[in-house]
Each structure stands twice: as structure tokens, then as C-alpha cells.
Scaffold this active site. Structure first.
Site, PDB file in Angstrom:
ATOM      1  CB  THR A 150      -0.834   0.035   1.305  1.00  0.00           C
ATOM      2  OG1 THR A 150      -1.504  -1.208   1.449  1.00  0.00           O
ATOM      3  CG2 THR A 150      -1.864   1.142   1.305  1.00  0.00           C
ATOM      4  NE  ARG A 203      -8.942  -7.585   0.503  1.00  0.00           N
ATOM      5  CZ  ARG A 203      -7.953  -6.753   0.826  1.00  0.00           C
ATOM      6  NH1 ARG A 203      -7.523  -5.875  -0.043  1.00  0.00           N
ATOM      7  NH2 ARG A 203      -7.414  -6.795   2.013  1.00  0.00           N
ATOM      8  CB  VAL A 204     -13.268  -3.161  -0.677  1.00  0.00           C
ATOM      9  CG1 VAL A 204     -12.808  -1.783  -0.228  1.00  0.00           C
ATOM     10  CG2 VAL A 204     -13.988  -3.081  -2.022  1.00  0.00           C
ATOM     11  CG  ASP A 206      -6.540  -1.064   5.249  1.00  0.00           C
ATOM     12  OD1 ASP A 206      -6.236  -1.849   4.320  1.00  0.00           O
ATOM     13  OD2 ASP A 206      -5.706  -0.369   5.846  1.00  0.00           O
ATOM     14  N   GLY A 242      -1.221  -2.602   5.798  1.00  0.00           N
ATOM     15  CA  GLY A 242      -1.294  -3.844   6.560  1.00  0.00           C
ATOM     16  C   GLY A 242      -2.382  -4.731   5.996  1.00  0.00           C
TER      17      GLY A 242
HETATM   18  N1  GLY Z   1      -3.940  -2.625   3.150  1.00  0.00           N
HETATM   19  C1  GLY Z   1      -4.245  -2.853   1.811  1.00  0.00           C
HETATM   20  C2  GLY Z   1      -5.221  -3.920   1.606  1.00  0.00           C
HETATM   21  O1  GLY Z   1      -5.357  -4.820   2.420  1.00  0.00           O
HETATM   22  O2  GLY Z   1      -5.891  -3.898   0.586  1.00  0.00           O
END
Ligand code: GLY
Length: 290
Positions: free
Chosen positions: A168, A196-197, A199, A219
Site C-alpha cells: 500500500t 474484495r475491498v 482498508d 497492513g
Molecule cells: N492494506 C491494503 C489492503 O489490504 O488492501
């Protein structure tokens, strides 16, 4: 008034060769944001520019260099927030856009807070954003990662890799008016389920900014989402913790809740910065002008 910016390029178990390249990319992005701040630009402009630079850097899992879904597609997530106005713009599952963070900024400037999938693409078209080809975002490294994950038939693909990394990118900044902003962008996790999304585009989870602090996270997205990690850090700064204390406290809390790992970057309204992670390492860079 001091200005400051911190950026990150992901956390995890990262090989020494890639750490060097990644840290260089983070420092370059921090300098891009700092030039804007030193010229009197806003924190919002600075975090957008820093994250754009990392989206354009193929070494990071965001924009160009994003990982692939189980269908071999690229679906990206991004979010940006301005602290003193609490304005927010986010996108989930955006396809064929070179710089999701720039589009998220346009969402922030619209009446909406978040757009997803087809509607987000429609919005990009309405805003005159040029679409690219999948090949423009795809790197050989991510294609090879995907092939390996496909061969193992798993959606927890990162466990397959020696270099287990939460890819990220993000930036947090405070400008000469003491205004704060945060931005986060990602391709998500390797071989993820379509739709899928994580955080990264969820306000209070992968990013947050208010009048006291700005936060960007990296993370395992499912855990950062259910634990609303970014908002917890903002609240800790709001109750008098320093940026570093708040980062340390919430990463310690993460460790009590899950075996998954990650990291955070924080800046407060006075220009104090903090960063913490419980993975082996995190790639980050910062610049300050007190
Ligand atoms: N932290 C990025 C994700 O899990 O999509």
C-alpha cells in the site's frame, strides 16, 4: 508554522534489495510533497502529489505495479481526506486509471464521499480522466507473483512468498496553516477475490485526517478495517498523545487482536511525526521544515 510530510510504501518482510529501492521511492515522494508545502501549498495537494509519485513508481503496489485479482484483473482502491474540513474522497475497485488518488481527490471535491466499480469509472469519464490499458498498470513482477499464486490455488497468496509484504502507499502532511491531510492507495492483496475491498479506501480504517492528526495505514486490510486503526490513532492524538505515542499504542493494540501485521504513519497539527509497525520492516520517508 512548521510543515511536514511522511510517506510509506508498504510494510512486511521485505528483501534488502527491495528495501533500498522502496526507501528511495519513499524519499523521492516525500520531497515532491515537501516542495509543495514549502511553496505554501496545501497539505491536500502535498499528499496527493506524493501518492501520485508512488502510484507512478512500478516498485509499489498502487497504480502502475498493482497486484492482480484471481481473475487476472487490476482493481485498485484509494482514499484522501482533508482534516479541517473533514472532506473525504474514496474509490474502491477502480479499473484502468493510472492515478486513482487523483480521481479520489475529484470525488472529495464532489458531493460524494465514495464511489465504487462501474460508477467510479463513469465518474472518471465524466471528469475527463483518460483511461489506460491493463498492460500500462501491469508489471512483470506482479504478473509473476500472480502466476505463482494461481498455481497454488489460493487467495491468501502472500503467504506463498518469501517476501511477505502489505503493499500500500500513503502520505500524511501538515501545511503552513496547520491544516492536515492523509491519502492512501493500493492494488490490494495478490490474487484477491474480485470485488474484495481492503482498508485503504475506507475512512477511519486505512486513512483518516481531522483537526489534530492525519494517518495512513498499510497492513492486512481486513484487520485494519474491523479495528478502525486510523481513527483510533486520531482519537489518541485528540486525547493528548503525541503522534509517536499514538502510533505505538495502536500498533501494540493491533498486535493484541490479530497475528497479521502492518504499519502506520502519523503527523499532528504541530508538525510532529510518528511511524510504527509490527512487521519486520516498513518502507517510509519523511521531510520536515520546522
Ligand atoms: N492494506 C491494503 C489492503 O489490504 O488492501
Amino acid at each position: 508554522m512548521s510543515v511536514a510530510i511522511v510517506v510509506h510504501g508498504g510494510a512486511g518482510t521485505i528483501s534488502p534489495e527491495r528495501i533500498g529501492t522502496g526507501m528511495a521511492g519513499c524519499n523521492e515522494a516525500a520531497q515532491i510533497g515537501m516542495r509543495i508545502l514549502e511553496q505554501g501549498g496545501t497539505a491536500l495537494d502535498a499528499v496527493e502529489a506524493a501518492v501520485r509519485a508512488m502510484e507512478d513508481n512500478p516498485n509499489f503496489n498502487a497504480g502502475t505495479g498493482s497486484c492482480l485479482t484471481s481473475e487476472g484483473n487490476i482493481e485498485m482502491d484509494a482514499g484522501i481526506m482533508e482534516g479541517h474540513t473533514l472532506q473525504v474522497g474514496a474509490l474502491a475497485g477502480i479499473e484502468l486509471v493510472k492515478n486513482p488518488i487523483a480521481l479520489a481527490r475529484l470525488v472529495l471535491q464532489s458531493p460524494h464521499a465514495m464511489l465504487i466499480g462501474r460508477g467510479a469509472s463513469l465518474f472518471a469519464e465524466e471528469q475527463g480522466i483518460a483511461f489506460c490499458q491493463l498492460e500500462d498498470l501491469l508489471t512483470e513482477r506482479q504478473y509473476n507473483n500472480w502466476k505463482r499464486a494461481q498455481a497454488q490455488h489460493t487467495t491468501e497468496a502472500e503467504d506463498l512468498f518469501e517476501e511477505k509484504k502489505h503493499g500500500t502507499v500513503g502520505a500524511v502532511a501538515v501545511d503552513s496553516h496547520g491544516h492536515l491531510a492523509a491519502a492512501t492507495s493500493t492494488g490490494g492483496i495478490i490474487n484477491k477475490h474480485p470485488g474484495r475491498v481492503g482498508d485503504s479506501p475506507l475512512v477511519g480504517c486505512g486513512f483518516y485526517a481531522d483537526a489534530n492528526a492525519a494517518i495512513s495505514c498499510t497492513g492486512y486490510g481486513e484487520d485494519f478495517t474491523r479495528l478502525t486503526i486510523a481513527r483510533r490513532i486520531a482519537d489518541a492524538v485528540g486525547t493528548g498523545k503525541t503522534a509517536q505515542e499514538a502510533a505505538d499504542e495502536v500498533i501494540a493494540f493491533l498486535g493484541t487482536q490479530t497475528k497479521e501485521t502492518g504499519g502506520v504513519i502519523v503527523v499532528d497539527k504541530h508538525g510532529n511525526t510518528g511511524q510504527a509497525w509490527n512487521s519486520e520492516n516498513m518502507m517510509y520517508g519523511s521531510a520536515q521544515n520546522k
